[in-house]
Design an enzyme around this catalytic site. Structure first.
Site, PDB file in Angstrom:
ATOM      1  CG  HIS A 652      -7.611  11.311  -1.022  1.00 39.98           C
ATOM      2  ND1 HIS A 652      -8.096  10.628  -2.110  1.00 39.98           N
ATOM      3  CD2 HIS A 652      -8.637  12.083  -0.570  1.00 39.98           C
ATOM      4  CE1 HIS A 652      -9.349  10.979  -2.326  1.00 39.98           C
ATOM      5  NE2 HIS A 652      -9.709  11.853  -1.411  1.00 39.98           N
ATOM      6  CB  SER A 653      -9.190   7.650  -0.351  1.00 38.78           C
ATOM      7  OG  SER A 653     -10.106   6.616  -0.554  1.00 38.78           O
ATOM      8  CG  LEU A 654      -6.800   1.857   0.356  1.00 36.77           C
ATOM      9  CD1 LEU A 654      -7.428   1.170   1.553  1.00 36.77           C
ATOM     10  CD2 LEU A 654      -6.895   0.988  -0.884  1.00 36.77           C
TER      11      LEU A 654
END
Length: 908
Positions: A652-654
């Site tokens: 998720h995300s970074l």
């Protein structure tokens, strides 16, 4: 068996042993380990946690913990005996030889006799002089035979003041000269007492010359050498033995013995450390365990009165006929009085402490009483059986734990007993007969308790959940394989643990630093909810037709890589040789205004610039280390998983950007067994990744910054087995950024998530423009739909599509379009897309928001963290993880679909 245990066995061999107890282990936690619908709860205070009734471990888990505790007790007993043995050996190295001790004892005896005679003669002389002359003589100092005058004490001019009290053997041995130079052929058989030198006034200057060193006696040297040889090879600092037993329906927690604690196995504790209670006596109304101290006092009275024998039944009958006075004799006082307790001869116990006059608190006194009664239980039960309760129970029968200080107990039979408060106890004065009037007639009185756990009674008092959602969750969490049984389950029980065939490791993104300030933001809580929904979807009738035959259950574990990192030490530093060197940190440049807002921004948003700085290698290594640690621990607790198990990543995300960084440098094939056996620090994952799911991912933007595309591996099995011309530029080698070692990659986007970017264009922009907008089918049932496939939007693959009618709305390209279209580029792009994903595309959009009153900018605020609670997203993951691998097994609803018109491109 040690000598002490053998002696106990001989003493009590003629006595009848108390019957064994059906022990049951409980845990005091909000988390229901054997309920797949129970996630880790939100943080609670210690007071609120104490109001939660304890929950029992399953029958097979309790048996496994009891077996481990029995084995550990034996190891602890051996460990203590070894430590005590070597402690005695170490003490003997500093003690003198037996001959020296014998000579020292003779000296002490002669000195005592001489001083005793001198004292009696002095006292007789003083009394005679006082009686005859009527004068008072000066007082005699206790440490000297001469009187005290003018404030000065007369002492003998030895190295120390001469004392009239007998010296100890150790003192004489220390001052005894037993050197070989002073010994004759027979040693020193006759020893003179130390001669008194000329008396001098105390305070005169003593000799400053050091004492003459004494040589060691040959027998002492030989004995010390022998003891040193015995001490070799024994680690006096060896840690005490411990044992851990995995428990729960998912085997995510373990019981740590002898600490009696329940803690998570694969992640750092997040308010889910619980106390374990070893229950022996239970409240009959609820079957919850009696408080530990009370249970041990009940067992001590049980072994004292022996209610399991026929003699006790006769005593009860006699007491019933004798009336209240007879019943007073069968009532056992729960807390024994001080005069009734057997004094303990061991040093440091309650008897020795009270002899010294030390004051003790009520808690300490109660603890000493319980310890004394526990010794009685061990003596009667023997060393092989443990009938004592253990653990710290913070919950009583109705919530608050009780001590029953003034209570008595009447044992009705070998299993049941009743705790009676003062107003219910037998009394000849008040003519109360609780046994004859209540207990004998089967009527309840006081607090009824039972010895041992009753499984059937517990099921009647606490029935299991039977809802449809619960049934689905149990079906999803329990997919046993008879060929592979967990070693934690005892053989012969016919029970198997849930067999996990797919391991899902979830990598978080930015913001986990905030969980150190706000516990509810901990990533572990979201993952436990996420795992619960996985279990529900696995048991769904809509999902099960799409799963492969060998599919078991799916385990979801969080990868908390950020918790192992700290960037507080890193700031700006000038060169060391600069006379005006400067050094500052983040705290120095942060203004004091809006501290709460700045802390949130610092904890959440600064992970991105940290990743773009020189800290990037540390962050990637932290992710690799934590992921490999979890995988190694999983393989250790699930033998054989590295042979047949599959591993999937959800980033998720970074975390998605970091996953692509690692998988770009990942070897195409990793021998999971050999990599898992070596404890070396790795720069890549020690497993092969089957599927990579990116959600809320800015990976497309990072690929754009580096001006690279998304490419499959040239040596990948899917590439080698497919009908692809290897001469074409389709795959790349390991080490090239964007060329990731996975079988399938998915990019799931929330249309309102401002952080997420597409990835289809990173494969080929023209091919991406030709595809339809792919939307994940909804898990909610739409109106006017019939059948499971219609409700879910998923359907089985239709094979090669033979016999199907073409879409009447589809327009075929014209002759000019066919001449100008670049079919070579399209072919390569399509092959790359299918090598990266069996469905021929990477981007999938979630249905989110919508409605006439929707405000998109408000919806945007929660969109980035909405993936973990999206039913569509979870069902999509379960189906893609559980289906048969390969392009031909892809679901029709998820396959790439091109637009009705082909894009016109110039030939290259």
């Amino acid at each position: 068996m040690s000598a002490a245990d053998a002696g106990l066995a001989r003493v009590y061999v003629a006595n009848e042993r108390p019957p064994s107890i059906r022990v049951r282990y409980f845990y005091a936690s909000q988390l229901a380990l054997d309920d797949p619908l129970s996630p880790v709860p939100a943080p609670t205070t210690a007071t609120a946690a104490s109001r939660i009734p304890p929950r029992p471990l399953s029958k097979q888990d309790s048996e496994a913990v009891e077996k481990a505790w029995t084995e550990l007790r034996h190891k602890l007993r051996v460990y203590r005996e070894e430590q005590e043995k070597h402690a005695r050996l170490r003490d003997r190295t500093a003690q003198p030889s037996p001959a020296t001790r014998l000579r020292a004892k003779s000296v002490v005896g002669s000195l005592s006799r001489e001083q005793s005679l001198s004292k009696r003669s002095s006292q007789a002389s003083d009394e005679f002089r006082s009686a005859s002359l009527g004068k008072t003589f000066p007082a005699v100092d206790k440490r000297s035979s001469l009187p005290v005058s003018d404030g000065k004490r007369i002492s003998y001019a030895d190295d120390q003041t001469y004392s009239s009290s007998p010296k100890s053997v150790a003192d004489v041995e220390a001052n005894f000269d037993i050197g070989e130079s002073n010994q004759g052929t027979t040693g020193t058989p006759f020893v003179r007492a130390p001669r008194r030198k000329k008396a001098s006034i105390q305070g005169t200057k003593r000799s400053a010359s050091p004492p003459t060193p004494r040589s060691r006696h040959p027998s002492s040297a030989r004995r010390a050498s022998s003891i040193s040889e015995d001490l070799q090879g024994h680690d006096i600092y060896a840690p005490s033995p411990e044992a851990t037993v995995p428990v729960g329906v998912s085997r995510l927690h373990e019981v740590v013995l002898p600490n009696f604690q329940l803690q998570p196995i694969y992640w750092s504790p997040a308010n889910d450390i619980a106390k374990i209670i070893r229950g022996t006596w239970f409240y009959k109304d609820t079957l919850l365990p009696v408080e530990t101290d009370i249970a041990n006092l009940l067992e001590a009275g049980y072994v004292k009165l022996r209610p399991w024998t026929s003699r006790w039944a006769d005593e009860l009958s006699s007491a019933a006929h004798a009336g209240p006075a007879g019943e007073e004799k069968i009532a056992h006082i729960l807390w024994p009085k001080a005069s009734e307790r057997k004094p303990n001869s061991r040093p440091g116990t309650s008897a020795s402490t009270q002899a010294k006059g030390e004051e003790t608190s009520p808690d300490q006194e109660r603890k000493r009483i319980v310890n004394s009664e526990c010794e009685r239980i061990d003596l009667d039960s023997g060393p092989a059986i443990d009938n004592k309760a253990a653990g710290d129970a913070q919950y009583g029968n109705d919530g608050k734990p009780k001590l029953y200080k003034q209570a008595v107990v009447i044992y009705a039979d070998r299993q049941e007993a009743y705790i009676l408060r003062p107003n219910l106890q037998p009394s000849a004065y008040y003519r109360r007969k609780p046994y004859a009037e209540y207990i004998r007639k089967g009527r309840s009185i006081g607090v009824p308790i039972v010895r041992g756990f009753d499984e059937a009674l517990w099921e009647r008092l606490h029935p299991t959940k039977t809802g449809s959602t619960a049934r689905k969750a149990y079906a999803g969490a329990s997919a046993p394989d008879p060929q592979r049984a967990s070693p934690a389950i005892p053989s012969g029980t016919g029970l198997q643990n849930p067999q996990v065939t797919d391991l899902v490791l979830v990598i978080h993104g930015i913001g986990q630093k905030l969980s150190e300030r706000v516990e509810s933001y901990n990533f572990t809580y979201a993952m436990n909810d996420f795992r619960r929904e996985f279990n529900v979807q696995l048991g769904s009738n809509t999902v099960q037709p799409h799963l492969r035959r060998q599919m078991g259950s799916i385990m979801v574990l969080p990868v908390n890589w950020r918790s192992t990192l700290s960037f507080e030490e890193g700031g700006y530093r000038d060169e060391e040789n600069d006379p005006a060197a400067n050094e500052y940190s983040l705290q120095d440049i942060t203004p004091d205004s809006l501290p709460n807002v700045r802390n949130i921004v610092s904890d959440v948003m600064l992970d991105i610039p940290y990743y773009l700085s020189h800290h990037q290698p540390r962050m990637i290594q932290a992710l690799v280390d934590e992921t490999n640690r979890i995988f190694s621990l999983w393989c250790k607790n699930n033998p054989g998983f590295d042979k047949w198990g599959r591993v999937h990543l959800v980033a998720h995300s970074l975390g998605s950007v970091m996953a692509i960084d690692v998988l770009s440098a990942q070897p195409t094939h990793v021998d999971m067994r050999s990599a898992n056996e070596h404890n070396e620090v790795q720069k890549h994952f020690i497993f092969n990744t089957s599927n990579l799911f990116l959600c809320g991912s800015p990976a497309g933007f990072f690929l754009l910054l580096r001006k690279v595309g998304l490419r499959p591996r040239a040596a990948q099995e899917k590439l080698m087995s497919s009908a692809v011309d290897t001469d074409q530029d389709v795959g790349e080698e390991a080490g090239i950024y964007g060329c990731i070692a996975v079988e399938n990659v998915y990019n799931i986007l929330n249309p309102y998530d401002p952080v997420s970017y597409r990835l289809n264009a990173a494969v080929d922009s023209v091919y991406a423009a030709s595809l339809k907008h792919a939307v994940i089918p909804s898990a909610a049932a739409p109106w006017f739909s019939f059948g499971a496939s219609a409700r879910s939007g998923y359907s089985k693959s239709s094979g090669n599509g033979r016999g199907q009618r073409p879409d009447p709305g589809q327009r075929f390209p014209s002759t000019m379009e066919l001449e100008t279209h670049n079919f070579t580029r399209e072919e390569i792009a399509e092959k790359r897309a299918y090598l990266l994903n069996d469905n021929g595309q990477i981007d999938y959009f979630l249905r989110y928001g919508g409605g006439p009153l929707e405000i998109q900018y408000l919806t945007m605020l929660s969109a980035h963290s909405s993936y973990w609670t999206s039913q569509d997203f979870i069902r999509f993951l379960v189906i893609e993880i559980g289906r048969e691998p390969g392009r031909e097994c892809a679901l029709e609803a998820l396959k790439a679909s091109k637009k009705k018109t082909l894009p016109i491109t110039a030939a290259k």
